[in-house]
Design an enzyme around this catalytic site. Structure first.
Site, PDB file in Angstrom:
ATOM      1  N   LYS B  78       0.693  -1.266   0.129  1.00 20.40           N
ATOM      2  CA  LYS B  78       0.056  -0.246  -0.008  1.00 20.40           C
ATOM      3  C   LYS B  78       0.807   1.493  -0.277  1.00 20.40           C
ATOM      4  O   LYS B  78       1.657   1.139   0.718  1.00 20.40           O
ATOM      5  CB  LYS B  78      -0.758  -0.136   1.535  1.00 20.40           C
ATOM      6  CG  LYS B  78      -1.891   1.060   1.272  1.00 20.40           C
ATOM      7  CD  LYS B  78      -2.617   1.629   2.173  1.00 20.40           C
ATOM      8  CE  LYS B  78      -4.276   2.277   2.371  1.00 20.40           C
ATOM      9  NZ  LYS B  78      -4.627   1.760   3.490  1.00 20.40           N
ATOM     10  N   SER B 158      -9.948   1.933   2.435  1.00 13.09           N
ATOM     11  CA  SER B 158      -9.021   2.554   1.498  1.00 13.09           C
ATOM     12  C   SER B 158      -8.027   1.989   0.392  1.00 13.09           C
ATOM     13  O   SER B 158      -7.373   2.464  -0.471  1.00 13.09           O
ATOM     14  CB  SER B 158      -8.155   4.015   2.493  1.00 13.09           C
ATOM     15  OG  SER B 158      -7.284   3.614   3.270  1.00 13.09           O
ATOM     16  N   SER B 182     -10.362   0.013   6.411  1.00 15.87           N
ATOM     17  CA  SER B 182     -10.053  -0.267   5.032  1.00 15.87           C
ATOM     18  C   SER B 182      -9.461  -0.918   4.757  1.00 15.87           C
ATOM     19  O   SER B 182      -8.578  -1.067   3.979  1.00 15.87           O
ATOM     20  CB  SER B 182      -8.660   1.279   5.505  1.00 15.87           C
ATOM     21  OG  SER B 182      -9.383   2.827   4.655  1.00 15.87           O
TER      22      SER B 182
END
Lengths: 486, 494
Positions: B78, B158, B182
């Site tokens: 990420k 997210s 997320s």
């Protein structure tokens, strides 16, 4: 002096003063990072990604700073809080890389305490301590390096500070100066801050208000970042006068932050209350509340040295010194230590005099620190011993001391080598006295007709004739007897 | 040779050890798949050169017979994890071109264990979002499609790029961060497994901060076992993170396959929320049945403050974000837009650098912390947060884990739920309470909706008891036997 009132057109005014002292904790690394804290490094040479507020960087508390804060709190006779919280004080400025300063707000590490301040007339006064908290220093903005740009030096960013907040217990510039002096002595005794105001490791914010004696507190102004004790005094004196003029002129004091101008000794507006930031303090979620056990406090307590106030009272009690002399001696630990070494087995009061006047005077003149003194404490003690046992007079002693200061010789050696041993043989002195009297019949007549001051003339003549070696007490006695007055 | 990108991490590790294929081959297969699936926009930065270099080093270790825990496993990182010398953007323009001079602890741990990084995965800007539509680098597209409908769907957020990459077989696993859901919500939307461990289990050092008291790194993979392997590597005490907890990390794989007989599984009654799709309720009930069939005991529990969780979250998280994002000021790194003076430079830089959602949260956060509103919002929210934590603590006196839906709906179409932020925020209604309480949680795919989209269930556990979460999740995984593949992949495989 302690409660100096200022005269205005409408009568007397009282100043009310509180101080916030920022003292940099004496550690090798910063409050929340491992970067060094040395003074005077090249710009931005001591900056870790944490200090620079880089993304994803996290603060980790420096344990030594916590110890030093507790230590200082104990030195201020203050309550130590076993639970305290680091909070974020939010505002934007280029030298504040994170966009917030990590400080303590609602829960400081140290609570209420008090210290004693020593005033010039020998009196003392207790000043309350509101709190002490730990916080990060900001960096430095440099506006004078380029015509249109400002530069930022982050070496100082993240340096550990103890903010020591006094109660508004001071009523004169002298008291404020004595307070700063005492705080500096305490942190130096404790080894928690070097107290060097010229390097910025101790800085003051001064809060001043004025009121008619007996009235409620007036509106205060805060003068930021005053960096010497002399400036603290100047700033207070100017600011109090300014406030009195404003009020007597029919206007009101506006609560505001002011700057002290060292060039002309005045203060001027920095920002008013309306422009004050809303700092949006909230507990720093990157740091857990700071908790420790009472045992931790006790273990630090065990290592505390004798503190200035305790030392002062001991000097007065054990050595019979005056408050003024004791205060002067304890103001710096090396000085107090020097005195105690020199006074060992000697006349303490006489030793105190010699340390405070002759030794400090000579060092000052030679621009030397006590640590660099060419005369050791033991050597000075030796000199005092020679005065005490009447081997030399005080006057000769000054001569001997001057010699000691530039050579490595002891007082005894100098006295022997130069034949300065005091003459205490009454017969020998009497002979000189007689010579002097015989040579000055006119002066005797004048003296006898009432010109008492001439007694000193005869003493001076006798001492001169003896090469300064005649014992002054004996000279006095003989002269008094022979001149028939006394 | 089998299709290497369809192997699980465990299978790949076995194959590498047996020298059925090399790390370089495994990596090449993933690079090829990624190149073919660029339209999904899973990565902000592809790091194929890094991957190839790491593969070579990994192959050398296998040749010497000292393969590590995750040696040679291609993963997506990420783009919220700082990676030394590699652009780290947090999907924000304000960090464009930023190359950190340091490595996050979690990515460092994964590299230590031999993981191979394919790229920096797309996400919502500064991890603020539930659909990956707030990224300054464009939205990620979910590899799944509704039956008979080609409308692109969101991957959730997210950590949308991470989830989509793992679902689309572009990476075998991925890192994520979970602040309010997320990891769990995108795992559910993309039909994969995701674990958010207990707050304090994985170090936040080097993770670009959104809301520090909530942010927690975690992992995505295609099953519980692979998640266990990834978390094993990522977790552990880190003296560089003061909120990291010094608690031993057990071997998570040992919990997989353990009997759940007698395990008390709580069903929080407040999670039957209006607006939850009936299909999701049905799925939840079937999950409960699976646990019951495996011998677990189902317990009715109450989390009475659930209804305040969302509001509380949207005070606390923005408050922390407003302060955490103050450092993006154009002075030291990232974007700077020159201005007339300092304030003008700040304003122009932040106006140009931050997207709409980030600005909204900075404004909310600044507001709730400001004088006069602080007690009514921030302080009250902190008090409610404590009550939410108490809810869980009380519930765990009656049960060992909680079983709930992960999200109230399946993945929605890009552009949907955009009309007002609150509708979007409702996506995290089941995941936020555990975040507020710092409890560990996991989402795993359990079934398909009537229009062919994956649906997930969530298991929540006691603090630092990820082991029991793995155990329970594995039992459901076995019973659910979820094998569906995203339609986009099916067409290719076939």
């Amino acid at each position: 002096m302690a409660h100096a009132l200022l005269k205005g057109d409408t009568g007397e005014w009282e100043m009310v003063i509180g101080l916030e002292i920022h003292a940099q904790v004496l550690t090798k690394s910063k409050l929340f990072s491992g970067a060094a804290t040395d003074f005077g490094a090249a710009p931005n040479a001591q900056v870790s990604p944490i200090d620079a507020g880089m993304p994803g960087m996290l603060p980790v508390i420096n344990k030594l700073c916590v110890e030093h804060a507790v230590r200082t709190g104990l030195g201020l006779n203050a309550a130590i809080n076993l639970y305290s919280v680091f909070e974020r004080k939010n505002y934007f400025y280029p030298d504040l890389p994170q966009g917030y300063q990590i400080s303590q707000y609602a829960h400081p590490i140290v609570g209420n305490g008090h210290i004693e301040i020593d005033l010039a007339d020998g009196s003392s006064k207790t000043v309350g301590i509101e709190r002490l908290h730990l916080e990060q220093d900001a960096g430095k903005s440099l506006h004078d390096q380029h015509p249109s740009k400002s530069y930022v030096d982050l070496n100082r960013a993240g340096n550990p500070l103890m903010e020591i907040v006094s109660k508004p217990d001071m009523n004169s510039a002298e008291e404020a100066a004595a307070y700063v002096t005492k705080i500096r002595a305490i942190v130096r005794y404790l080894g928690t801050c070097d107290g060097n105001m010229d390097e910025g490791s101790m800085r003051c914010d001064v809060n001043v208000s004025v009121r008619k004696p007996g009235d409620a507190l007036g509106t205060r102004c805060e003068i930021k970042n005053v960096n010497s004790i002399r400036f603290v005094q100047q700033a207070i004196e100017y600011e109090a006068r300014r406030q009195i003029e404003v009020i007597e002129g029919g206007a009101k004091i506006v609560q505001e932050t002011r700057l002290f101008d060292t060039k002309n000794g005045t203060t001027r507006t920095m920002r008013s209350k309306e422009d004050a930031h809303d700092y949006r303090y909230f507990p720093d979620p990157d740091l857990l509340p700071l908790k420790f056990e009472q045992e931790f406090v006790e273990s630090i307590k065990k290592t505390l040295p004798e503190l200035p106030d305790a030392k002062k009272h001991r000097f007065m009690k054990d050595y019979g010194l005056s408050a003024a002399d004791a205060s002067a001696l304890i103001s710096e630990k090396p000085r107090a230590d020097y005195f105690e070494r020199a006074a060992k087995g000697r006349d303490a009061k006489l030793t105190a005099n010699w340390v405070l006047s002759e030794l400090l005077g000579a060092l000052n003149k030679a621009e030397k620190e006590l640590e660099q003194s060419p005369v050791t404490a033991e050597q000075l003690g030796g000199l005092v011993a020679l005065i005490s046992d009447n081997t030399i007079s005080g006057r000769i002693a000054k001569e001997v001391f001057a010699e000691m200061f530039v050579t490595d010789k002891s007082a005894t050696e100098i006295v022997a080598a130069k034949g300065l041993k005091q003459v205490t043989d009454v017969g020998a002195i009497e002979k000189i006295v007689d010579d002097v009297l015989r040579a000055n019949p006119d002066k005797i007549a004048e003296y006898k007709s009432g010109k008492d001051k001439l007694f000193g003339f005869f003493v001076g003549q006798v001492l001169k004739q003896s090469g300064g070696k005649a014992n002054p007490a004996i000279v006095n006695d003989l002269l008094k007897a022979k001149l028939g007055k006394g | 040779m089998t299709n290497l990108t369809h192997l699980t991490i465990k299978e790949a590790l076995t194959g590498l050890k047996k020298k059925d294929f090399t790390v370089s081959e495994l990596t090449a297969a993933h690079i090829k798949a990624t190149e073919a699936a660029r339209h999904l926009n899973c990565y902000i930065t592809e790091t194929f050169d890094v991957a190839r270099k790491q593969s070579k080093e990994s192959d050398a270790r296998y040749a010497k017979g000292d393969g590590r825990l995750l040696d040679g496993i291609p993963i997506a990182m990420k783009d919220l994890f700082c990676t030394e010398g590699i652009q780290t953007t947090a999907a924000s323009k304000i960090l464009k071109g930023f190359k950190p001079p340091y490595e996050s602890t979690v990515s460092g741990n994964l590299f230590r264990d031999g993981a191979v990084m394919l790229g920096k995965a797309n996400l919502d800007e500064f991890a603020m979002g539930s659909s990956n539509t707030t990224s300054a680098y464009g939205n990620v597209i979910n590899p799944w499609r509704r039956k008979g409908d080609d409308k692109p769907l969101v991957p959730g957020g997210s950590s949308g790029g991470s989830a989509a990459a793992v679902a689309a077989r572009l990476a075998m696993g991925a890192t994520g961060t979970d602040t309010g859901g997320s990891i769990r919500q995108p795992a559910a939307f993309c039909g994969i497994t995701g674990i958010k461990p207990t707050y304090g289990r994985c170090s936040r050092f080097g993770v670009v901060a959104f809301a520090s008291s909530l942010d927690q790194p975690g992992a995505f993979a295609r099953n519980t076992e692979d998640c266990a392997l990834l978390l094993q590597s990522m977790a552990g005490f880190d003296p560089k993170d003061s909120t990291s907890v010094n608690c031993p990390v057990p071997d998570y794989t040992q919990f997989l396959g353990q009997s759940v007989k007698g395990l008390k599984v709580g069903m929080p009654r407040e999670y039957r929320i209006d607006g939850t799709s009936p299909e999701i309720i049905k799925l939840w009930e079937s999950g409960v049945q699976m646990m019951r069939d495996a011998g677990a005991e189902i317990v009715d529990v109450s989390l009475p403050h659930t209804k305040y969780a969302l509001q509380t979250y949207y005070v606390i998280a923005p408050a922390e974000c407003s302060s955490n994002l103050a450092r993006y000021d154009g002075v030291r790194f990232g974007l700077r837009v020159e201005g007339e003076n300092l304030i003008d430079m700040y304003e122009k830089t932040r106006a140009a650098g931050f997207g709409k959602e980030v600005k909204r949260r900075i404004l909310i956060g600044t507001y709730v912390l400001s004088a006069g509103y602080y007690d009514a919002y921030y302080n009250k929210a902190r008090r409610v947060r404590k009550l939410i934590w108490q809810d869980f603590t009380e519930a765990y006196k009656k049960c060992d884990v909680l079983l709930t839906p992960t999200a109230p709906t399946a993945a929605f179409a890009i552009g949907d739920n955009m009309q007002d932020p609150v509708t979007m925020y409702l996506n995290d209604i089941f995941t936020i309470p555990a975040s507020m309480a710092g409890m560990p949680g996991m989402s795993l795919p359990v079934g398909l909706s009537s229009d062919g989209l994956p649906l997930g269930l969530q298991l929540l556990g006691r603090p630092f008891d990820e082991g029991t979460v793995f155990k329970a999740a594995h039992a459901i995984e076995k019973a659910a036997n979820f094998t569906a593949l995203p339609q986009t992949l099916l067409s290719k495989v076939a």
